[in-house]
Design a protein around this motif. Structure first.
Motif: not given
Ligand code: MN
Ligand code: MN
Length: 303
Positions: A211, A213, A248, A290, A294
């Motif tokens: 992930v 961001q 993100m 996050r 998330i």
């Protein structure tokens, strides 16, 4: 032998500044380290307060180390399994690192590790000097998106304001804006650089997912970036060593995130995690964190 204090790989402002701040408190025999390049936001902060970046660390096998702002092997130094972890100061989920002896493990669900570092200053009856206070304050502003993130607590805000006073930051909001603008100078960056500005890997079941961001004050900049990043993630997918990739695009002013993703099952995971049937389920109003909004949701959806 110097004991290094370091944040996570792909270091953010908290990882760099908390390492410097904690090393300054610990004093002789301790030094701040880092596990990757200094990002533009952090460089702005270091320049602003006239501080040098910590030393870039290599393989830490056989060394003594203190971890700040992370507690997962996948995010830590190469060789961490063979290093001696002396302490951990963090504000993330507990991620499975093991030690052979009892250690100081201080994990507090606040918005920033720098808030915890400042608690340690107070416990020791000490006050950070103006430069260190400026770095710690910047870390809190960065991690909490200037108090807007749902991860931000009253303690973070009060601590940041105390630190701002020591550091001589008169207008905290204006300073934060300046910092965010410096941090999202994305124009000259490649898609790969942008993906890895702030990127972490996680595991759920047998799935490894990454992930990334990026946070920006400019919604326009993010909308322009979105198709570029989607295309890049798809074409370069195989080289990132993950089953799924999420990215993100967080709009600080709109307090929302546009979540783009790729990899088999990612669409189903997003649908399950955010319970959205909307055609464009990538727009998540109120989502900025996050770690809180998330990763837990995706982890559950992927179990
Ligand atoms: Mn961090
Ligand atoms: Mn942090």
């Amino acid at each position: 032998m110097t004991i290094y204090i370091t944040g996570h790989k792909n270091p953010d402002t908290d990882s760099i500044c908390s390492a410097i701040g904690y090393a300054a408190l610990k004093g002789e025999g301790y030094a701040a380290g880092r596990l990757g390049n200094v990002n533009p936001e952090t460089q702005f902060v270091l320049d602003h307060f006239g501080m040098a970046a910590p030393e870039l660390l290599g393989d830490m096998a056989g060394q003594e180390i203190i971890l700040v702002d992370h507690n997962e092997a996948a995010q830590s130094a190469d060789g961490i399994e063979e290093a001696k972890i002396l302490e951990i100061l963090d504000h993330h989920k507990i991620g499975g690192l093991k030690t052979s002896e009892p250690i100081l493990f201080c994990n507090v669900p606040v918005g920033c590790t720098a808030t915890i570092v400042t608690m340690f200053y107070k416990q020791n009856g000490k006050t950070p000097d103006a430069k260190v206070a400026g770095l710690l304050c910047s870390a809190i502003l960065s991690d909490t998106l200037a108090f807007r993130s749902p991860t931000c607590t009253e303690t973070d805000k009060a601590t940041a304001l105390e630190l701002a006073a020591i550091a001589g930051i008169e207008d905290v909001e204006a300073y934060a804006k300046e910092m965010f603008v410096a941090g999202s100078e994305l124009g000259s960056k490649t898609e790969k650089e942008i993906l890895y500005l702030d990127f972490k890997k996680f595991n759920s079941g047998n799935t490894t997912f990454g992930v990334g961001q990026v946070s920006s004050m400019s919604g326009e900049e993010l909308q322009e970036l979105k198709p570029r990043m989607q295309a890049y993630m798809e074409e370069s997918f195989a080289e990132h060593g993950a089953d799924m990739l999420f990215f993100m695009l967080t709009d600080i002013m709109d307090e929302s995130t546009d979540l783009i993703y790729c990899g088999e099952g990612a669409d189903a995971a997003v649908k399950a995690a955010f319970k959205s049937d909307a055609e464009d389920r990538t727009y998540l109003k109120g989502v900025m964190s996050r770690k809180k909004q998330i990763v837990p949701q995706l982890t559950d959806a992927l179990k």
